[in-house]
Design an enzyme around this catalytic site. Structure first.
Site, PDB file in Angstrom:
ATOM      1  N   TYR A   1      31.492 -17.072  40.571  1.00 33.89           N
ATOM      2  CA  TYR A   1      30.330 -16.778  39.727  1.00 33.89           C
ATOM      3  C   TYR A   1      30.808 -16.569  38.292  1.00 33.89           C
ATOM      4  O   TYR A   1      31.764 -15.827  38.070  1.00 33.89           O
ATOM      5  CB  TYR A   1      29.630 -15.496  40.218  1.00 33.89           C
ATOM      6  CG  TYR A   1      28.577 -14.965  39.260  1.00 33.89           C
ATOM      7  CD1 TYR A   1      27.227 -15.188  39.502  1.00 33.89           C
ATOM      8  CD2 TYR A   1      28.934 -14.254  38.110  1.00 33.89           C
ATOM      9  CE1 TYR A   1      26.261 -14.724  38.618  1.00 33.89           C
ATOM     10  CE2 TYR A   1      27.981 -13.794  37.224  1.00 33.89           C
ATOM     11  CZ  TYR A   1      26.648 -14.035  37.488  1.00 33.89           C
ATOM     12  OH  TYR A   1      25.691 -13.587  36.607  1.00 33.89           O
TER      13      TYR A   1
ATOM     14  N   GLU B   1      24.465 -19.144  33.054  1.00 33.17           N
ATOM     15  CA  GLU B   1      25.034 -18.646  34.314  1.00 33.17           C
ATOM     16  C   GLU B   1      25.282 -19.806  35.267  1.00 33.17           C
ATOM     17  O   GLU B   1      24.404 -20.653  35.436  1.00 33.17           O
ATOM     18  CB  GLU B   1      24.053 -17.653  34.953  1.00 33.17           C
ATOM     19  CG  GLU B   1      24.540 -17.081  36.274  1.00 33.17           C
ATOM     20  CD  GLU B   1      23.426 -16.332  37.023  1.00 33.17           C
ATOM     21  OE1 GLU B   1      23.242 -15.137  36.782  1.00 33.17           O
ATOM     22  OE2 GLU B   1      22.736 -16.980  37.838  1.00 33.17           O
TER      23      GLU B   1
END
Ligand code: GDP
Ligand code: MN
Length: 395
Positions: free
Chosen positions: A101, A189
Protein backbone atom coordinates in the site's frame (compact mmCIF):
# COMPACT_ATOMS: atom_id res chain seq x y z
CA UNK A 1 -12.88 16.37 -6.69
CA UNK A 2 -12.54 12.61 -6.39
CA UNK A 3 -11.83 10.59 -9.52
CA UNK A 4 -13.15 7.20 -10.52
CA UNK A 5 -10.59 4.42 -10.71
CA UNK A 6 -10.74 4.42 -14.53
CA UNK A 7 -9.87 8.13 -14.54
CA UNK A 8 -7.20 7.89 -11.83
CA UNK A 9 -5.47 5.11 -13.78
CA UNK A 10 -5.08 7.45 -16.75
CA UNK A 11 -3.09 9.87 -14.61
CA UNK A 12 -0.83 7.07 -13.33
CA UNK A 13 -0.31 5.81 -16.88
CA UNK A 14 0.64 9.29 -18.06
CA UNK A 15 3.58 9.10 -15.63
CA UNK A 16 4.56 5.63 -16.82
CA UNK A 17 3.40 3.72 -13.72
CA UNK A 18 2.59 0.13 -14.76
CA UNK A 19 -1.14 -0.71 -14.66
CA UNK A 20 -3.05 -3.66 -16.08
CA UNK A 21 -4.76 -3.18 -19.45
CA UNK A 22 -8.35 -2.09 -18.81
CA UNK A 23 -11.44 -0.71 -20.57
CA UNK A 24 -14.39 1.20 -19.04
CA UNK A 25 -17.82 -0.21 -19.97
CA UNK A 26 -21.39 0.71 -19.09
CA UNK A 27 -23.55 -2.16 -20.37
CA UNK A 28 -23.25 -5.88 -21.10
CA UNK A 29 -22.64 -5.29 -24.79
CA UNK A 30 -19.69 -3.01 -24.06
CA UNK A 31 -18.47 -5.46 -21.42
CA UNK A 32 -18.47 -8.35 -23.90
CA UNK A 33 -16.46 -6.34 -26.44
CA UNK A 34 -14.07 -5.07 -23.78
CA UNK A 35 -13.57 -8.57 -22.33
CA UNK A 36 -12.66 -9.98 -25.76
CA UNK A 37 -10.16 -7.19 -26.22
CA UNK A 38 -8.62 -7.52 -22.73
CA UNK A 39 -8.60 -11.33 -22.75
CA UNK A 40 -9.23 -13.94 -20.05
CA UNK A 41 -9.21 -14.19 -17.14
CA UNK A 42 -10.21 -10.61 -16.39
CA UNK A 43 -11.52 -8.66 -13.41
CA UNK A 44 -14.84 -6.80 -13.52
CA UNK A 45 -14.68 -3.83 -11.16
CA UNK A 46 -17.47 -1.47 -10.02
CA UNK A 47 -16.70 2.19 -10.75
CA UNK A 48 -17.82 4.16 -7.71
CA UNK A 49 -16.14 7.01 -5.86
CA UNK A 50 -15.79 5.00 -2.67
CA UNK A 51 -13.38 2.35 -1.43
CA UNK A 52 -13.90 -1.22 -0.17
CA UNK A 53 -15.59 -2.28 -3.38
CA UNK A 54 -14.01 -5.71 -3.14
CA UNK A 55 -15.56 -6.42 0.27
CA UNK A 56 -18.95 -5.18 -1.01
CA UNK A 57 -18.93 -7.62 -3.94
CA UNK A 58 -17.99 -4.98 -6.49
CA UNK A 59 -14.83 -6.73 -7.77
CA UNK A 60 -15.22 -10.10 -9.50
CA UNK A 61 -12.83 -12.40 -11.35
CA UNK A 62 -14.15 -13.77 -14.67
CA UNK A 63 -12.59 -16.63 -16.64
CA UNK A 64 -14.76 -16.51 -19.75
CA UNK A 65 -16.82 -14.09 -21.82
CA UNK A 66 -20.03 -15.36 -20.18
CA UNK A 67 -18.59 -14.93 -16.70
CA UNK A 68 -17.52 -11.37 -17.55
CA UNK A 69 -21.05 -10.53 -18.73
CA UNK A 70 -22.68 -12.20 -15.69
CA UNK A 71 -20.35 -10.40 -13.29
CA UNK A 72 -21.14 -7.05 -14.92
CA UNK A 73 -24.88 -7.79 -14.76
CA UNK A 74 -24.45 -8.30 -11.00
CA UNK A 75 -22.35 -5.20 -10.49
CA UNK A 76 -23.84 -2.55 -12.83
CA UNK A 77 -27.15 -2.18 -10.91
CA UNK A 78 -25.38 -2.04 -7.52
CA UNK A 79 -25.29 0.85 -5.09
CA UNK A 80 -22.19 0.55 -2.90
CA UNK A 81 -22.22 2.47 0.39
CA UNK A 82 -24.85 4.83 -1.09
CA UNK A 83 -22.89 5.36 -4.32
CA UNK A 84 -24.60 4.26 -7.52
CA UNK A 85 -22.27 2.29 -9.77
CA UNK A 86 -21.50 4.35 -12.89
CA UNK A 87 -19.97 1.55 -14.95
CA UNK A 88 -17.40 -1.21 -14.70
CA UNK A 89 -13.75 -1.49 -15.51
CA UNK A 90 -12.86 -4.65 -17.42
CA UNK A 91 -9.25 -5.20 -16.39
CA UNK A 92 -6.65 -7.80 -17.24
CA UNK A 93 -6.40 -10.19 -14.26
CA UNK A 94 -2.94 -10.46 -12.76
CA UNK A 95 -1.44 -13.18 -10.63
CA UNK A 96 -0.82 -11.44 -7.31
CA UNK A 97 2.22 -12.54 -5.29
CA UNK A 98 2.14 -9.73 -2.75
CA UNK A 99 0.19 -6.53 -2.02
CA UNK A 100 1.78 -3.24 -0.89
CA UNK A 101 0.00 0.00 0.00
CA UNK A 102 1.34 3.48 -0.85
CA UNK A 103 -0.31 6.89 -0.71
CA UNK A 104 0.77 10.52 -0.94
CA UNK A 105 -1.47 13.19 0.60
CA UNK A 106 -1.36 16.79 1.78
CA UNK A 107 -0.46 17.21 5.44
CA UNK A 108 -1.92 20.58 6.39
CA UNK A 109 -0.50 20.64 9.91
CA UNK A 110 3.15 20.16 8.97
CA UNK A 111 2.68 21.94 5.61
CA UNK A 112 4.27 19.17 3.65
CA UNK A 113 3.28 15.87 2.08
CA UNK A 114 2.66 12.60 3.87
CA UNK A 115 3.71 9.33 2.35
CA UNK A 116 1.86 6.47 4.04
CA UNK A 117 3.04 3.03 3.11
CA UNK A 118 3.02 -0.55 4.25
CA UNK A 119 4.22 -3.86 2.93
CA UNK A 120 0.87 -5.29 4.14
CA UNK A 121 -1.49 -3.75 1.54
CA UNK A 122 -4.74 -5.07 0.14
CA UNK A 123 -8.36 -4.89 1.20
CA UNK A 124 -7.58 -5.45 4.90
CA UNK A 125 -5.09 -2.60 5.12
CA UNK A 126 -7.04 -0.66 7.77
CA UNK A 127 -7.47 -3.69 10.05
CA UNK A 128 -3.80 -4.61 9.73
CA UNK A 129 -2.79 -1.01 10.44
CA UNK A 130 -4.87 -1.09 13.63
CA UNK A 131 -3.43 -4.37 14.85
CA UNK A 132 0.15 -3.67 13.75
CA UNK A 133 0.57 0.11 13.65
CA UNK A 134 4.35 -0.38 13.49
CA UNK A 135 3.95 -1.93 10.03
CA UNK A 136 2.66 1.36 8.59
CA UNK A 137 5.35 3.89 7.77
CA UNK A 138 4.61 7.59 7.76
CA UNK A 139 7.22 9.49 5.79
CA UNK A 140 7.37 13.02 4.46
CA UNK A 141 8.20 14.83 1.29
CA UNK A 142 9.22 18.44 1.86
CA UNK A 143 7.33 20.86 -0.37
CA UNK A 144 10.52 22.78 -1.13
CA UNK A 145 13.11 20.03 -1.34
CA UNK A 146 13.72 17.98 -4.45
CA UNK A 147 12.38 14.48 -4.14
CA UNK A 148 14.79 12.59 -6.39
CA UNK A 149 15.65 8.98 -7.17
CA UNK A 150 18.11 8.81 -4.28
CA UNK A 151 15.48 10.01 -1.79
CA UNK A 152 12.87 7.72 -3.33
CA UNK A 153 15.20 4.73 -3.03
CA UNK A 154 15.80 5.44 0.65
CA UNK A 155 12.09 5.75 1.16
CA UNK A 156 11.36 2.46 -0.67
CA UNK A 157 13.89 0.72 1.59
CA UNK A 158 12.42 2.13 4.77
CA UNK A 159 8.88 1.21 3.68
CA UNK A 160 9.97 -2.41 3.57
CA UNK A 161 9.75 -3.22 -0.11
CA UNK A 162 11.40 -6.59 -0.49
CA UNK A 163 14.93 -6.27 -1.70
CA UNK A 164 14.22 -7.24 -5.30
CA UNK A 165 11.41 -4.66 -5.47
CA UNK A 166 13.26 -1.63 -4.13
CA UNK A 167 14.49 -0.18 -7.43
CA UNK A 168 11.15 -0.44 -9.17
CA UNK A 169 9.34 0.81 -6.04
CA UNK A 170 11.61 3.88 -6.00
CA UNK A 171 10.74 4.63 -9.64
CA UNK A 172 7.04 4.27 -8.85
CA UNK A 173 7.28 6.53 -5.77
CA UNK A 174 8.97 9.18 -7.87
CA UNK A 175 6.29 8.89 -10.57
CA UNK A 176 3.52 9.02 -7.96
CA UNK A 177 5.05 12.24 -6.65
CA UNK A 178 5.13 13.73 -10.17
CA UNK A 179 1.54 12.64 -10.68
CA UNK A 180 0.58 14.30 -7.38
CA UNK A 181 2.39 17.56 -8.15
CA UNK A 182 1.59 17.96 -11.84
CA UNK A 183 -2.12 17.31 -11.32
CA UNK A 184 -2.52 19.42 -8.16
CA UNK A 185 -3.77 16.34 -6.32
CA UNK A 186 -4.57 16.15 -2.62
CA UNK A 187 -4.38 12.35 -2.62
CA UNK A 188 -2.73 9.72 -4.82
CA UNK A 189 -3.23 6.22 -3.42
CA UNK A 190 -2.29 2.84 -4.88
CA UNK A 191 -3.73 -0.17 -3.05
CA UNK A 192 -2.74 -2.72 -3.94
CA UNK A 193 0.58 -1.85 -5.49
CA UNK A 194 0.92 -5.52 -6.33
CA UNK A 195 3.87 -7.72 -7.02
CA UNK A 196 2.69 -9.84 -9.92
CA UNK A 197 4.06 -12.61 -12.09
CA UNK A 198 4.82 -16.31 -12.16
CA UNK A 199 6.07 -17.47 -8.72
CA UNK A 200 8.53 -19.86 -10.36
CA UNK A 201 10.00 -17.38 -12.80
CA UNK A 202 11.96 -14.58 -11.15
CA UNK A 203 12.27 -12.56 -14.38
CA UNK A 204 8.49 -12.38 -14.77
CA UNK A 205 7.95 -10.59 -11.47
CA UNK A 206 7.24 -6.87 -11.31
CA UNK A 207 5.19 -4.22 -9.48
CA UNK A 208 1.87 -3.08 -10.90
CA UNK A 209 -0.79 -0.59 -9.70
CA UNK A 210 -3.95 -2.72 -9.50
CA UNK A 211 -6.13 0.01 -7.99
CA UNK A 212 -5.88 3.81 -7.97
CA UNK A 213 -7.58 6.50 -5.97
CA UNK A 214 -6.91 10.17 -6.75
CA UNK A 215 -8.46 13.38 -5.38
CA UNK A 216 -7.78 16.69 -7.08
CA UNK A 217 -7.66 20.12 -5.46
CA UNK A 218 -10.71 21.99 -6.80
CA UNK A 219 -8.97 25.31 -6.18
CA UNK A 220 -6.51 24.41 -8.94
CA UNK A 221 -9.06 23.44 -11.58
CA UNK A 222 -8.47 26.71 -13.46
CA UNK A 223 -4.94 25.49 -14.17
CA UNK A 224 -6.28 22.32 -15.76
CA UNK A 225 -8.97 23.65 -18.08
CA UNK A 226 -11.60 23.00 -15.42
CA UNK A 227 -10.82 19.24 -15.47
CA UNK A 228 -13.50 18.89 -18.13
CA UNK A 229 -12.17 15.42 -19.01
CA UNK A 230 -13.23 14.22 -15.55
CA UNK A 231 -16.79 15.58 -15.50
CA UNK A 232 -18.97 12.96 -13.83
CA UNK A 233 -21.06 11.28 -16.52
CA UNK A 234 -23.69 10.22 -13.97
CA UNK A 235 -24.78 13.35 -12.18
CA UNK A 236 -23.98 17.03 -12.11
CA UNK A 237 -25.89 19.13 -9.60
CA UNK A 238 -27.54 21.85 -11.75
CA UNK A 239 -27.11 24.55 -9.07
CA UNK A 240 -23.45 23.71 -8.53
CA UNK A 241 -23.00 23.71 -12.30
CA UNK A 242 -24.55 27.18 -12.65
CA UNK A 243 -22.49 28.50 -9.72
CA UNK A 244 -19.31 27.19 -11.31
CA UNK A 245 -20.14 28.98 -14.56
CA UNK A 246 -20.30 32.21 -12.55
CA UNK A 247 -17.06 31.43 -10.70
CA UNK A 248 -18.85 31.09 -7.33
CA UNK A 249 -17.96 28.68 -4.54
CA UNK A 250 -21.26 26.90 -3.96
CA UNK A 251 -22.12 23.57 -2.37
CA UNK A 252 -25.67 22.29 -2.51
CA UNK A 253 -26.96 20.96 0.85
CA UNK A 254 -30.25 19.45 1.93
CA UNK A 255 -31.94 22.11 4.12
CA UNK A 256 -34.26 25.05 3.45
CA UNK A 257 -32.32 28.20 4.43
CA UNK A 258 -30.24 29.61 1.57
CA UNK A 259 -26.95 31.05 2.88
CA UNK A 260 -24.84 33.67 1.13
CA UNK A 261 -21.76 35.23 2.69
CA UNK A 262 -18.26 36.44 1.88
CA UNK A 263 -15.27 34.45 3.03
CA UNK A 264 -15.33 30.71 3.64
CA UNK A 265 -14.99 31.12 7.42
CA UNK A 266 -17.92 33.52 7.69
CA UNK A 267 -20.09 31.29 5.52
CA UNK A 268 -19.21 28.21 7.60
CA UNK A 269 -20.13 30.12 10.78
CA UNK A 270 -23.39 31.17 9.15
CA UNK A 271 -24.20 27.53 8.35
CA UNK A 272 -23.52 26.59 11.97
CA UNK A 273 -25.68 29.50 13.20
CA UNK A 274 -28.60 28.37 11.00
CA UNK A 275 -28.32 24.75 12.15
CA UNK A 276 -28.05 25.93 15.76
CA UNK A 277 -31.13 28.14 15.37
CA UNK A 278 -33.10 25.26 13.85
CA UNK A 279 -32.17 23.06 16.81
CA UNK A 280 -32.97 25.80 19.37
CA UNK A 281 -36.37 26.31 17.82
CA UNK A 282 -37.01 22.58 17.71
CA UNK A 283 -37.76 22.68 13.97
CA UNK A 284 -34.60 21.01 12.70
CA UNK A 285 -34.35 23.61 9.91
CA UNK A 286 -31.00 23.34 8.12
CA UNK A 287 -28.98 25.33 5.57
CA UNK A 288 -29.79 24.71 1.89
CA UNK A 289 -26.33 25.55 0.59
CA UNK A 290 -22.89 27.00 1.15
CA UNK A 291 -22.19 30.04 -1.02
CA UNK A 292 -19.06 32.15 -0.65
CA UNK A 293 -19.15 35.23 -2.88
CA UNK A 294 -15.52 36.04 -2.08
CA UNK A 295 -13.74 39.32 -1.47
CA UNK A 296 -14.87 41.66 -4.23
CA UNK A 297 -18.58 41.10 -3.66
CA UNK A 298 -19.93 43.39 -6.38
CA UNK A 299 -23.61 44.08 -7.07
CA UNK A 300 -23.45 41.76 -10.06
CA UNK A 301 -21.97 38.90 -8.02
CA UNK A 302 -24.69 39.34 -5.39
CA UNK A 303 -27.34 39.32 -8.07
CA UNK A 304 -26.00 36.08 -9.64
CA UNK A 305 -25.74 34.47 -6.20
CA UNK A 306 -29.27 35.33 -5.13
CA UNK A 307 -30.50 34.13 -8.50
CA UNK A 308 -28.95 30.69 -7.99
CA UNK A 309 -30.05 30.34 -4.36
CA UNK A 310 -33.64 31.47 -5.02
CA UNK A 311 -34.02 29.22 -8.07
CA UNK A 312 -33.69 26.21 -5.73
CA UNK A 313 -37.27 25.16 -4.85
CA UNK A 314 -36.20 23.73 -1.47
CA UNK A 315 -35.18 27.23 -0.32
CA UNK A 316 -37.81 28.84 1.97
CA UNK A 317 -35.75 31.78 3.24
CA UNK A 318 -32.31 33.31 2.65
CA UNK A 319 -29.66 34.54 5.07
CA UNK A 320 -27.19 37.05 3.65
CA UNK A 321 -24.21 37.61 5.94
CA UNK A 322 -21.64 40.04 4.56
CA UNK A 323 -18.58 41.61 6.10
CA UNK A 324 -17.85 44.75 4.06
CA UNK A 325 -14.20 44.96 3.05
CA UNK A 326 -12.98 45.87 -0.43
CA UNK A 327 -16.59 46.10 -1.50
CA UNK A 328 -18.69 48.26 0.80
CA UNK A 329 -22.00 47.02 2.22
CA UNK A 330 -23.62 49.90 0.32
CA UNK A 331 -22.65 48.21 -2.96
CA UNK A 332 -23.87 44.85 -1.71
CA UNK A 333 -27.21 46.38 -0.66
CA UNK A 334 -27.64 47.82 -4.17
CA UNK A 335 -26.85 44.40 -5.59
CA UNK A 336 -29.53 42.79 -3.42
CA UNK A 337 -32.16 45.31 -4.57
CA UNK A 338 -31.15 44.92 -8.25
CA UNK A 339 -31.37 41.17 -7.90
CA UNK A 340 -34.82 41.37 -6.36
CA UNK A 341 -36.03 43.67 -9.16
CA UNK A 342 -34.82 41.14 -11.68
CA UNK A 343 -35.96 37.99 -9.90
CA UNK A 344 -39.17 39.26 -8.35
CA UNK A 345 -39.02 36.69 -5.57
CA UNK A 346 -41.16 37.09 -2.47
CA UNK A 347 -39.27 34.61 -0.29
CA UNK A 348 -38.09 36.20 2.98
CA UNK A 349 -34.49 37.43 2.98
CA UNK A 350 -32.67 38.36 6.18
CA UNK A 351 -29.57 40.54 5.83
CA UNK A 352 -26.82 41.14 8.33
CA UNK A 353 -23.98 43.51 7.47
CA UNK A 354 -20.81 44.34 9.32
CA UNK A 355 -17.61 46.18 8.38
CA UNK A 356 -17.23 48.76 5.61
CA UNK A 357 -20.38 50.95 5.34
CA UNK A 358 -22.58 48.44 7.18
CA UNK A 359 -24.95 51.09 8.56
CA UNK A 360 -25.32 52.77 5.14
CA UNK A 361 -26.06 49.42 3.53
CA UNK A 362 -28.73 48.48 6.03
CA UNK A 363 -30.23 51.95 5.63
CA UNK A 364 -30.57 51.51 1.85
CA UNK A 365 -32.37 48.21 2.41
CA UNK A 366 -34.67 49.65 5.07
CA UNK A 367 -35.62 52.61 2.84
CA UNK A 368 -36.38 50.36 -0.12
CA UNK A 369 -39.51 49.27 1.74
CA UNK A 370 -39.64 45.64 0.50
CA UNK A 371 -41.98 43.48 2.49
CA UNK A 372 -39.80 40.36 2.23
CA UNK A 373 -36.52 42.08 3.10
CA UNK A 374 -35.48 42.02 6.77
CA UNK A 375 -32.38 43.27 8.53
CA UNK A 376 -30.69 41.97 11.68
CA UNK A 377 -27.92 43.35 13.87
CA UNK A 378 -26.02 40.14 14.62
CA UNK A 379 -25.36 36.86 12.86
CA UNK A 380 -27.22 34.88 15.56
CA UNK A 381 -30.26 37.13 15.29
CA UNK A 382 -30.22 36.87 11.50
CA UNK A 383 -29.92 33.07 11.64
CA UNK A 384 -32.78 32.83 14.16
CA UNK A 385 -35.02 34.96 11.93
CA UNK A 386 -34.15 33.09 8.74
CA UNK A 387 -34.73 29.74 10.45
CA UNK A 388 -38.16 30.89 11.71
CA UNK A 389 -39.15 32.01 8.24
CA UNK A 390 -38.07 28.67 6.79
CA UNK A 391 -40.16 26.86 9.39
CA UNK A 392 -43.03 29.18 8.42
CA UNK A 393 -43.51 30.14 12.05
CA UNK A 394 -43.72 33.82 11.12
CA UNK A 395 -44.77 35.38 7.89
P1 GDP B 1 -11.17 -1.98 -3.51
O1 GDP B 1 -11.75 -3.08 -2.71
O2 GDP B 1 -12.20 -0.93 -3.80
O3 GDP B 1 -9.94 -1.39 -2.92
O4 GDP B 1 -10.80 -2.60 -4.96
P2 GDP B 1 -9.40 -3.18 -5.53
O5 GDP B 1 -9.29 -2.76 -6.93
O6 GDP B 1 -8.27 -2.82 -4.66
O7 GDP B 1 -9.64 -4.73 -5.51
C1 GDP B 1 -9.85 -5.43 -4.31
C2 GDP B 1 -9.06 -6.71 -4.27
O8 GDP B 1 -9.39 -7.53 -5.38
C3 GDP B 1 -7.54 -6.51 -4.38
O9 GDP B 1 -6.95 -6.20 -3.13
C4 GDP B 1 -7.11 -7.84 -4.89
O10 GDP B 1 -6.93 -8.75 -3.83
C5 GDP B 1 -8.28 -8.28 -5.75
N1 GDP B 1 -7.91 -8.06 -7.16
C6 GDP B 1 -8.02 -6.91 -7.86
N2 GDP B 1 -7.50 -7.06 -9.10
C7 GDP B 1 -7.04 -8.33 -9.17
C8 GDP B 1 -6.37 -9.11 -10.17
O11 GDP B 1 -6.06 -8.66 -11.28
N3 GDP B 1 -6.05 -10.38 -9.84
C9 GDP B 1 -6.35 -10.93 -8.65
N4 GDP B 1 -6.01 -12.18 -8.42
N5 GDP B 1 -6.98 -10.24 -7.68
C10 GDP B 1 -7.31 -8.96 -7.93
MN1 MN C 1 -8.05 -1.04 -3.48
Amino acid sequence: MDLYEYQARELLEEQGIPTPKAIFAQNSHEVAEAADQIGYPNVIKAQVKIGHRGQAGGVKLAKTRDESILASEDILPMTIHKHKVSGVLVAEAKNILHEYYVSISVDRSSRDFDVLATANGGTEVEEIAKEHPESVKRLHIDALDDFDLEAATKMAESIGFYHADVDQAAQILLKMWRCFKENDATLVEINPLAKIGDPDDESSKSLCALDAKISLDDNASFRHDGWKRFTDPIYVDPYEQKAREHGLHYVHLKGSVGVIGNGAGLVMSSLDAVSGAGEDQGTNVKPANFLDIGGGASAEVMSNSLGIVLSDPQVESVLINVYGGITSCEQVAKGILEALDELGSSKPIVVRFDGNAAAEGLNILAQAGRANLHVAQTMEEAAQQAARFAAKEVR
